[in-house]
Scaffold this active site. Structure first.
Site, PDB file in Angstrom:
ATOM      1  N   GLY A   1      -4.389  -4.426  -4.154  1.00  0.00           N
ATOM      2  CA  GLY A   1      -5.200  -3.538  -4.500  1.00  0.00           C
ATOM      3  C   GLY A   1      -4.401  -2.128  -4.733  1.00  0.00           C
ATOM      4  O   GLY A   1      -3.763  -1.400  -3.866  1.00  0.00           O
ATOM      5  N   HIS A   2      -4.742  -1.334  -6.071  1.00  0.00           N
ATOM      6  CA  HIS A   2      -3.959  -0.118  -6.268  1.00  0.00           C
ATOM      7  C   HIS A   2      -5.433   0.565  -6.489  1.00  0.00           C
ATOM      8  O   HIS A   2      -6.454   0.581  -7.115  1.00  0.00           O
ATOM      9  CB  HIS A   2      -3.270  -0.099  -7.647  1.00  0.00           C
TER      10      HIS A   2
ATOM     11  N   LEU B   1       3.620  12.644   0.683  1.00  0.00           N
ATOM     12  CA  LEU B   1       4.273  13.452   1.601  1.00  0.00           C
ATOM     13  C   LEU B   1       3.175  14.513   2.273  1.00  0.00           C
ATOM     14  O   LEU B   1       3.263  14.880   3.474  1.00  0.00           O
ATOM     15  CB  LEU B   1       5.430  14.467   0.817  1.00  0.00           C
TER      16      LEU B   1
ATOM     17  N   LYS C   1       2.256   2.463  -5.150  1.00  0.00           N
ATOM     18  CA  LYS C   1       2.735   1.765  -6.267  1.00  0.00           C
ATOM     19  C   LYS C   1       1.957   2.259  -7.354  1.00  0.00           C
ATOM     20  O   LYS C   1       2.335   2.370  -8.602  1.00  0.00           O
ATOM     21  CB  LYS C   1       3.069   0.429  -6.267  1.00  0.00           C
TER      22      LYS C   1
ATOM     23  N   GLN D   1       2.248  -6.062  -3.138  1.00  0.00           N
ATOM     24  CA  GLN D   1       2.329  -5.997  -1.893  1.00  0.00           C
ATOM     25  C   GLN D   1       3.812  -5.015  -1.573  1.00  0.00           C
ATOM     26  O   GLN D   1       4.277  -4.415  -2.477  1.00  0.00           O
ATOM     27  CB  GLN D   1       2.443  -7.195  -1.264  1.00  0.00           C
TER      28      GLN D   1
ATOM     29  N   ASP E   1       0.680  -1.297   0.067  1.00  0.00           N
ATOM     30  CA  ASP E   1      -0.006   0.045   0.033  1.00  0.00           C
ATOM     31  C   ASP E   1       0.873   1.269  -0.115  1.00  0.00           C
ATOM     32  O   ASP E   1       0.322   2.211   0.544  1.00  0.00           O
ATOM     33  CB  ASP E   1      -0.865  -0.127   1.034  1.00  0.00           C
TER      34      ASP E   1
HETATM   35  P1  IMP Z   1      -2.625 -12.761   2.203  1.00  0.00           P
HETATM   36  O1  IMP Z   1      -1.823 -12.059   1.168  1.00  0.00           O
HETATM   37  O2  IMP Z   1      -4.095 -12.460   1.904  1.00  0.00           O
HETATM   38  O3  IMP Z   1      -2.596 -14.087   2.426  1.00  0.00           O
HETATM   39  O4  IMP Z   1      -2.363 -12.012   3.538  1.00  0.00           O
HETATM   40  C1  IMP Z   1      -1.142 -11.913   4.135  1.00  0.00           C
HETATM   41  C2  IMP Z   1      -0.699 -10.629   4.667  1.00  0.00           C
HETATM   42  O5  IMP Z   1      -0.305  -9.744   3.630  1.00  0.00           O
HETATM   43  C3  IMP Z   1      -1.604 -10.027   5.467  1.00  0.00           C
HETATM   44  O6  IMP Z   1      -1.053  -9.369   6.530  1.00  0.00           O
HETATM   45  C4  IMP Z   1      -2.348  -8.910   4.375  1.00  0.00           C
HETATM   46  O7  IMP Z   1      -2.722  -7.819   5.190  1.00  0.00           O
HETATM   47  C5  IMP Z   1      -1.055  -8.625   3.758  1.00  0.00           C
HETATM   48  N1  IMP Z   1      -1.255  -8.220   2.303  1.00  0.00           N
HETATM   49  C6  IMP Z   1      -1.766  -9.030   1.423  1.00  0.00           C
HETATM   50  N2  IMP Z   1      -1.825  -8.017   0.138  1.00  0.00           N
HETATM   51  C7  IMP Z   1      -1.627  -7.274   0.596  1.00  0.00           C
HETATM   52  C8  IMP Z   1      -1.773  -5.745  -0.026  1.00  0.00           C
HETATM   53  O8  IMP Z   1      -1.788  -5.572  -1.243  1.00  0.00           O
HETATM   54  N3  IMP Z   1      -1.317  -4.423   0.763  1.00  0.00           N
HETATM   55  C9  IMP Z   1      -1.199  -4.731   2.106  1.00  0.00           C
HETATM   56  N4  IMP Z   1      -0.871  -5.778   2.588  1.00  0.00           N
HETATM   57  C10 IMP Z   1      -1.228  -6.846   2.122  1.00  0.00           C
END
Ligand code: IMP
Length: 416
Positions: free
Chosen positions: A40-41, A328, A16, A220, A13
């Site tokens: 998610g963007h 910022l 990007k 991620q 998050d």
């Molecule tokens: P999973 O990817 O759904 O298995 O989640 C594993 C961990 O990665 C959790 O803490 C999620 O909140 C985190 N996570 C997965 N995708 C994202 C993302 O796009 N942004 C931020 N955190 C993410």
């Protein structure tokens, strides 16, 4: 021509989406290489918000081709829903025949396991990402290219159901009936197969022709990397730059410029260590000003100060040539801002990321804040304290800052 790469260097998050979208205007091809619809963007173009989960951000450039690599886990249901937003994507989207499929039962296993973990839950997005990657690694996954022969794929999935029957039963997971399963596969074949191809061979050919500019888009962040992140509180893929090689079939020498994306502060969703996390008024203010709620799940994000130790570690892991500092403007109005410069760990001061990050305490540098940087488009116009903040981040991470974002809008970006 080498492919350039954008990678998150915090816990995801980082913003990007905005940078990829900005750069995608200059690239002919944009590729995703890992993760799934857990990502998610949110991109704001001319004030309009667009949320992308699986499709690369290059989709907003009508001239760019978008590629989903073999390292991505694809939920056909989620992908089709996302595709609907754009009308026909013929000639604008390609999916690797080797990308693994996420089915509804993966999502159910994900949720059931999280419930069983109780207070030790990872805090996953519940999208079935971990179970789909687990099936891939344990050699019982199903690849999107197998949709070519739905009868054969159907039999394979039924066999998978049989061998895992005890697990499904123990978790009270209801499996689809034969007609439902076959119907689903037929639908996916019809709608998705036209986009499925050997994207690795396609990319190699493009690179050999030396005419197309290629951008690789990480999902991620580096601190969520399965090997180098805060295990087990991580996602199930290699989020770092190296993942682009395995996730697309590229060699390390195929990668050109690597840009790390970080926010001017830190956030994290889900559980796990986060040394600079704030809990009081300041966290609330960051969450509110930064609209820090998940694009995928809507969960409030944990918020805290910029962690230069983690950022430096991530820059090294990825081999970042430069960085983009996002949001910022979210720090606008803070009288003092803080940067974590070291950790206290086992009675010592350290400047690296240990495997048990939960046992560190941040050491902060406090700096003067600023009134407002919102919408500023040139570095020289930033207040002195904000320039100082950016220069300090550069010094502490040993990485040049090439871009600074001062609002969600594409136009409000300082290029250094
Ligand atoms: P999973 O990817 O759904 O298995 O989640 C594993 C961990 O990665 C959790 O803490 C999620 O909140 C985190 N996570 C997965 N995708 C994202 C993302 O796009 N942004 C931020 N955190 C993410």
């Amino acid at each position: 021509m080498r492919a350039d790469l954008i990678v998150g260097i915090q816990w995801g998050d980082e913003g990007k989406g905005k940078i990829v979208d900005l750069l995608a205007q200059r690239y002919d091809v944009v590729c995703r290489y890992q993760g799934g619809h857990n990502a998610g963007h949110t991109i704001v173009v001319d004030g309009k918000k667009i949320a992308l989960h699986l499709i690369p951000s290059g989709i907003l450039n009508p001239k760019a081709l978008n590629i989903i690599g073999n390292g991505v886990v694809v939920s056909p249901e989620a992908l089709l829903k996302e595709m609907e937003q754009f009308g026909s994507l013929k000639g604008r989207l390609l999916i690797s025949d080797k990308a693994h499929l996420i089915f509804k039962y993966h999502e159910m296993i994900d949720k059931a396991k999280e419930a069983l973990r109780g207070k030790n839950a990872i805090g996953t997005t519940g999208r079935g990402i971990g179970p789909a990657y687990s099936d891939k690694i344990s050699r019982q996954g199903h690849r999107i290219g197998e949709l070519k022969d739905t009868r054969k794929l159907f039999e394979k999935i039924k066999e998978y159901f049989r061998t895992n029957e005890a697990i499904f039963k123990a978790m009270s997971i209801e499996l689809p009936g034969d007609d439902e399963l076959m119907g689903e596969l037929e639908l996916y074949r019809e709608r998705l197969l036209p986009y499925v191809t050997d994207v690795t061979a396609y990319l190699w050919e493009l690179m050999e022709k030396n005419k197309s500019k290629i951008l690789l888009e990480g999902a991620q962040g580096s601190m969520l990397d399965i090997d180098h992140g805060t295990y087990p509180y991580v996602t199930s893929s290699n989020t770092i730059a190296a993942g682009a090689c395995t996730g697309l079939g590229l060699a390390p020498r195929d990668i050109g410029r690597i840009t790390g994306i970080a926010k001017a502060y830190c956030t994290r969703v889900g559980n796990g260590p986060f040394p600079t996390e704030e809990f009081g008024e300041e966290a609330e203010r960051l969450r509110k000003q930064g609209a820090e709620f998940g694009t995928t799940t809507g969960r409030p994000r944990r918020c805290g100060w910029f962690d230069a130790v983690a950022a430096k570690y991530a820059c090294r892991l990825n081999g970042c040539d430069d960085m983009a500092i996002m949001k910022l403007d979210v720090l606008d109005g803070f009288e003092r801002v803080k940067i974590c410069t070291a950790y206290e760990y086992e009675g010592r001061k350290i400047e690296y990321v240990p495997a048990d990050l939960e046992n560190v305490k941040p050491v902060y540098l406090e700096m003067e804040g600023w009134e407002s940087v919102e919408g500023i488009k040139s570095f020289d116009e930033l207040p002195r304290s904000a320039r100082n903040y950016i220069r300090t981040i550069e010094e502490l991470t040993g990485t040049r800052v090439a871009m600074v974002s001062t609002s969600p809008d594409r136009a409000d970006t300082i290029i250094l």
